[in-house]
Design an enzyme around this catalytic site. Structure first.
Site, PDB file in Angstrom:
ATOM      1  N   CYS A 230      -1.105   8.273   7.566  1.00  0.00           N
ATOM      2  CA  CYS A 230      -2.456   8.008   7.077  1.00  0.00           C
ATOM      3  C   CYS A 230      -3.347   7.568   8.239  1.00  0.00           C
ATOM      4  CB  CYS A 230      -2.416   6.908   6.030  1.00  0.00           C
ATOM      5  SG  CYS A 230      -1.520   7.348   4.534  1.00  0.00           S
TER       6      CYS A 230
ATOM      7  N   CYS B 257       0.833  -1.199   0.000  1.00  0.00           N
ATOM      8  CA  CYS B 257       0.000   0.000   0.000  1.00  0.00           C
ATOM      9  C   CYS B 257       0.870   1.254   0.000  1.00  0.00           C
ATOM     10  CB  CYS B 257      -0.937  -0.030   1.215  1.00  0.00           C
ATOM     11  SG  CYS B 257      -2.154   1.295   1.234  1.00  0.00           S
ATOM     12  N   CYS B 258       1.906   1.287   0.856  1.00  0.00           N
ATOM     13  CA  CYS B 258       2.808   2.449   0.878  1.00  0.00           C
ATOM     14  C   CYS B 258       3.542   2.591  -0.457  1.00  0.00           C
ATOM     15  CB  CYS B 258       3.828   2.304   2.008  1.00  0.00           C
ATOM     16  SG  CYS B 258       3.235   2.834   3.627  1.00  0.00           S
TER      17      CYS B 258
ATOM     18  N   CYS C 243      -3.536   3.889   9.522  1.00  0.00           N
ATOM     19  CA  CYS C 243      -2.285   3.308  10.025  1.00  0.00           C
ATOM     20  C   CYS C 243      -1.687   4.122  11.171  1.00  0.00           C
ATOM     21  CB  CYS C 243      -1.267   3.201   8.895  1.00  0.00           C
ATOM     22  SG  CYS C 243      -1.842   2.189   7.533  1.00  0.00           S
TER      23      CYS C 243
ATOM     24  N   CYS D 262       7.625   4.394   5.885  1.00  0.00           N
ATOM     25  CA  CYS D 262       6.842   4.280   4.650  1.00  0.00           C
ATOM     26  C   CYS D 262       7.665   3.668   3.522  1.00  0.00           C
ATOM     27  CB  CYS D 262       6.411   5.659   4.158  1.00  0.00           C
ATOM     28  SG  CYS D 262       5.580   6.664   5.359  1.00  0.00           S
TER      29      CYS D 262
HETATM   30  S1  SF4 Z   1       0.476   4.613   5.672  1.00  0.00           S
HETATM   31 FE1  SF4 Z   1      -1.115   3.006   5.555  1.00  0.00          FE
HETATM   32  S2  SF4 Z   1      -2.788   3.816   4.265  1.00  0.00           S
HETATM   33 FE2  SF4 Z   1      -0.981   5.149   4.017  1.00  0.00          FE
HETATM   34  S3  SF4 Z   1       0.000   4.390   2.187  1.00  0.00           S
HETATM   35 FE3  SF4 Z   1       1.016   3.352   3.924  1.00  0.00          FE
HETATM   36  S4  SF4 Z   1      -0.139   1.442   4.307  1.00  0.00           S
HETATM   37 FE4  SF4 Z   1      -1.377   2.751   2.903  1.00  0.00          FE
END
Ligand code: SF4
Length: 235
Positions: A189, A106-107, A192, A215
């Site tokens: 985010c 996701c990151c 998270c 991240c």
């Molecule tokens: S912090 Fe969480 S929601 Fe944001 S990009 Fe990374 S995994 Fe995705």
């Protein structure tokens, strides 16, 4: 400025040096307390440095509100850089709540890839990292060659402490995220990030319960370069 002078220069001096010597320079802010300090320093010195943030689409409402407050106070534009897919589109492609199952993926999709694309337009980028934030940041230098993204990386607050940051914020009335007053020392985010109890590591609220505390934006060791090399490479 001599090579070793950067290690003892003030953050304002480092920013002025970078602005003068790196033709296409940007500051990528995540609106942490440190980032707000850097925006304050850039704006008050009227340095012609581009500003942007990675808008993952799942930031806290308080973060979006801070974004606007900073633009209003300093009269600057902080550009939004967004991933190629919205959250609903990502859910269709990879399943819902990817951050719960594969936070690194996701990151990568929502932060690293958009950042890499954006930084390809610049010669250097400024970050707001401090050495004492994570073990991965402990060896960060004031000026480095960022081998991950292929440009110069300037870290003007690298030697600052948590107390230095907050002393600057209070002394100069710098806007900061309202969540900091509600137990969120480090804010990313919304899915998270959780509040931190007294005595916990300040970043323990990031990806709580997962073996992850970065991240992926600052995890690759960069090589230190001197100011002269920076100017040459950036030209
Ligand atoms: S912090 Fe969480 S929601 Fe944001 S990009 Fe990374 S995994 Fe995705």
């Amino acid at each position: 400025m001599a090579d070793d002078a950067l290690d003892t220069a003030t953050a304002a001096e480092i920013l002025a040096w970078a602005s003068d010597g790196i033709p296409k320079l940007t500051f990528a802010t995540g609106f942490g307390a440190e980032g707000c300090v850097v925006i304050d320093l850039i704006a008050r010195a009227k340095l012609p440095i581009d500003l942007f943030t990675l808008d993952t689409g799942v930031l806290f409402p308080e973060t979006y509100e801070l974004w606007q407050r900073l633009q209003d106070k300093y009269g600057v534009e902080i550009r939004a850089v967004r991933p190629s897919h919205t959250i609903p589109e990502q859910a269709l492609l990879h399943g819902p709540a990817l951050w719960e199952r594969e936070p690194d993926r996701c990151c990568e999709l929502r932060k690293v890839i958009p950042l890499r694309h954006e930084l390809s337009k610049f010669d250097g980028w400024i970050t707001a990292i401090r050495r004492d934030q994570t073990p991965q940041r402990a060896n960060a230098r004031v000026v480095e060659r960022d081998t991950k993204f292929g440009l110069i990386k300037v870290n003007p607050l690298v030697a600052w402490t948590h107390d230095d940051v907050w002393a600057h914020i209070y002394a100069h009335d710098v806007p900061y995220n309202a969540l900091h007053d509600r137990g969120f020392p480090s804010i990313g985010c919304a899915p998270c990030t959780s509040a931190v109890a007294a005595g916990e590591d300040p970043r323990s609220g990031r990806w709580r319960g997962k073996a992850k505390n970065e991240c992926g934006l600052h995890t690759v060791r960069s090589n230190q370069v001197g100011p002269d090399e920076t100017k040459t490479d950036a030209a």
